[in-house]
Enzyme design. Structure first.
Site, PDB file in Angstrom:
ATOM      1  CG  ASP A  13     -12.469   7.349  29.346  1.00 10.61           C
ATOM      2  OD1 ASP A  13     -11.611   7.252  30.238  1.00 10.61           O
ATOM      3  OD2 ASP A  13     -13.121   6.382  28.910  1.00 10.61           O
ATOM      4  CE  LYS A  16     -14.803  12.142  35.410  1.00 10.79           C
ATOM      5  NZ  LYS A  16     -14.847  11.462  34.091  1.00 10.79           N
ATOM      6  N   GLY A  40      -8.640   7.328  35.383  1.00 14.68           N
ATOM      7  CA  GLY A  40      -7.379   7.781  34.809  1.00 14.68           C
ATOM      8  C   GLY A  40      -7.534   9.221  34.356  1.00 14.68           C
ATOM      9  CG  HIS A  41      -9.174  11.972  36.503  1.00 13.54           C
ATOM     10  ND1 HIS A  41      -9.806  12.436  37.637  1.00 13.54           N
ATOM     11  CD2 HIS A  41     -10.084  11.185  35.874  1.00 13.54           C
ATOM     12  CE1 HIS A  41     -11.033  11.941  37.692  1.00 13.54           C
ATOM     13  NE2 HIS A  41     -11.210  11.178  36.628  1.00 13.54           N
ATOM     14  CD  GLN A 227     -14.956   5.392  37.609  1.00 11.62           C
ATOM     15  OE1 GLN A 227     -15.523   5.574  38.673  1.00 11.62           O
ATOM     16  NE2 GLN A 227     -13.652   5.305  37.525  1.00 11.62           N
TER      17      GLN A 227
END
Length: 431
Positions: A13, A16, A40-41, A227
Site C-alpha cells: 500500500d 507503487k 490494489g493499485h 504488496q
C-alpha cells in the site's frame, strides 16, 4: 537495456501504482511479475480514480505494452471485469496493449472459499489475508496441479479433465474438513468456456521472450511489484506475510529473465508506515495519531476496504528492505499527509529486552518484542499539493527528507505531495 524494478519497501500500500503510472509516460513496457488480485493499485488521473488489481498500472497510457507474466496467479473472472471496466472508461482500445502469459496459473472461486474458510477457522489467530484465494492458488501451482492460462484454450474434454484434477483436493477439504458446500465444477467449466472468447485476444505463449527482446532493443521496461518487502513469503514477517516473493529478485523469476537485465531498483515508501491485518508493527502509532493518519491519508485497503494500521516511518525496516532488494533509489509518498502535525517522528532503532538494536529482527517473536526508538522533527502546516520543486518545500519538511537520505544512504528521487498524477516532485529522472 533499461529494466527498472519498482518494489514496495514496507507492508504494501505504499503507492507503487501511482509511481508506475507517472513513469509509464516514459516507458515502453510495464510488466506485472507476482501476486494476484490481492493487489490494489489506485490511480488518480484528471479527477477520476482507477483501481487495478491484476492489469499493470501502465495501462492508462495507450503507447505502453502491458504484460502479466507467469509469476502472477490469475483470477480469471476478476480479470474479465477489470478489462470491461477499463474499456468502459475509454482505455484498452487496442487489444494488443495487454499480453498475458500462458504460463500464469489460474485462480478460481474455490481457492477463495478455501482461503476464507481457513481464516474463519483460525479465529483470533488468523493471518489477515484478503480472502482472494492467493495462497491456495500458489499452493496448487507448487504442488504441480494448477491450471495454467494456456489450458483455458484446450479442447473441452481436456480442459474439464484438468479442472477436475486440479480441484479434487480443495473440494474434498471444503466438503469434508470445513463442512462447506463446494462450488459446482460443471458450472465453473461452463463459465470458463465462455471466458475463452473474452480473454483469447490477450494470450501469449512466451512473454519472457517478448520482454527479453524489448530489453535487447533498448526499450524502457518497468517491472511492477505487488504488496511489499515485509510481506515477502521468505524474508517477511512470517507467518503474517503474502504467498509470493515480493522482493526485486522475484521480478526476474516471475518474468523469466536473467539478473543482468536490471538497471535500477526503485523502492516506494510512505512518509509513515501502514500495514493491513495482524502481525508485529514496532512503530505503530498511538490511537490519536492513528486516527489522524488514517482519516487524512484515507488509509483503507483498495482491495478489501479494511482499515490500515498506521505508524511512523521505520528506518530500521527500510534499511532491511534496501539490503534485500538492492535498492538504489527511493520514492517517498504522501508527504502531504504529514502537513498539519506539530511533530513528526521517525523510528531510528529498536529496544528489545533492554538492548538497543539497529538491525531488523527476522524472526516474528523477536520483532513482536521490539519497541521503536524515535527521533522527532518539527512539523509544517503548508499545503504541499502545488509544489513542484524540492527547494519550495517548507524548511522543516526538507530537513526531515535530508535526514532520511542521510540515514538510508540512498537518494530520494521522487516525492509525492498529493494523490493525483501531477502532484509529484521529481528530483532525478527515473530512466
Amino acid at each position: 537495456m533499461s529494466g527498472i524494478v519498482v518494489v514496495g519497501a514496507q507492508w504494501g500500500d505504499e503507492g507503487k501504482g501511482k509511481i508506475i503510472d507517472i513513469f509509464s509516460s516514459h516507458a515502453d513496457y510495464v510488466v506485472r511479475y507476482q501476486g494476484g488480485a490481492n493487489a490494489g493499485h489506485t490511480l488518480n488521473v484528471s479527477g477520476k480514480q482507477t483501481i487495478l488489481h491484476l492489469i499493470p498500472s501502465g495501462i492508462l497510457h495507450p503507447h505502453v505494452q502491458c504484460i502479466i507474466s507467469s509469476g502472477v496467479v490469475l483470477d480469471v473472472f476478476s480479470l474479465i471485469d477489470e478489462i470491461a471496466n477499463l474499456k468502459q472508461a475509454g482505455y484498452l482500445k487496442n487489444k494488443n496493449q495487454l499480453l498475458i502469459s500462458e504460463s500464469s496459473a489460474m485462480l478460481f472461486d474455490y481457492h477463495k472459499q478455501l482461503d476464507q474458510a481457513r481464516e474463519h477457522q483460525a479465529g483470533s489467530k488468523k493471518i489477515g489475508t484478503t480472502g482472494r484465494g492467493i495462497g491456495p492458488a500458489y499452493e496448487e501451482r507448487i504442488s504441480r496441479r494448477a491450471l495454467l492460462f494456456g489450458d483455458l484454450f484446450l479442447d473441452d474434454e481436456k480442459l474439464k479433465e484438468k479442472l477436475i484434477k486440479a480441484s479434487k483436493e480443495v473440494l474434498f477439504l471444503l466438503t469434508h474438513y470445513y463442512k462447506q458446500e463446494a462450488p459446482s465444477i460443471d458450472s465453473l467449466w461452463e463459465k470458463l468456456k465462455k471466458a475463452r472468447d473474452t480473454l483469447a485476444p490477450y494470450r501469449h505463449s512466451n512473454t519472457s521472450l517478448i520482454i527479453d527482446q524489448a530489453l535487447k532493443e533498448g526499450k524502457k521496461v518497468l517491472f511492477e511489484g505487488a504488496q511489499g518487502t515485509l510481506l515477502d513469503i521468505f524474508q517477511g514477517t512470517y507467518p503474517y506475510v503474502t504467498s509470493s516473493a515480493t522482493t526485486a529478485g522475484s521480478a526476474l523469476t516471475g518474468a523469466g529473465l536473467g539478473w543482468s537485465n536490471i538497471k535500477k531498483v526503485l523502492a516506494v515508501s510512505k512518509t509513515y508506515t501502514t500495514r493491513v491485518g495482524h502481525g508485529p508493527f514496532p512503530s505503530e502509532c498511538t490511537p490519536e495519531e492513528q486516527l489522524y493518519l488514517e482519516e487524512k491519508g484515507q488509509e483503507r485497503g483498495a482491495t478489501t476496504n479494511r482499515r490500515r494500521r498506521c505508524g511512523w516511518l521505520d528506518l530500521v525496516a527500510l534499511k532491511y528492505a534496501i539490503r534485500l532488494n538492492g535498492i538504489n533509489s527511493l520514492a517517498l509518498m504522501k508527504l502531504d499527509i504529514l502537513s498539519g502535525l506539530d511533530t513528526v517522528k521517525v523510528c531510528t532503532a529498536y529496544n528489545i529486552n533492554g538492548r538497543r538494536i539497529h538491525e531488523y529482527p527476522v524472526h516474528f517473536e523477536q520483532l513482536s518484542q521490539c519497541q521503536a526508538v524515535y527521533k522527532e522533527f518539527p512539523g509544517w502546516k503548508q499545503d504541499l499539493s502545488r509544489i513542484v520543486s524540492f527547494d519550495d518545500l517548507p524548511l522543516t519538511a526538507r530537513q526531515y527528507i535530508h535526514f532520511i537520505e542521510e540515514e538510508l544512504k540512498i537518494p530520494i528521487d521522487i516525492i509525492s505531495v498529493g494523490p493525483n498524477r501531477e502532484e509529484v516532485i521529481e528530483r532525478s529522472s527515473l530512466f
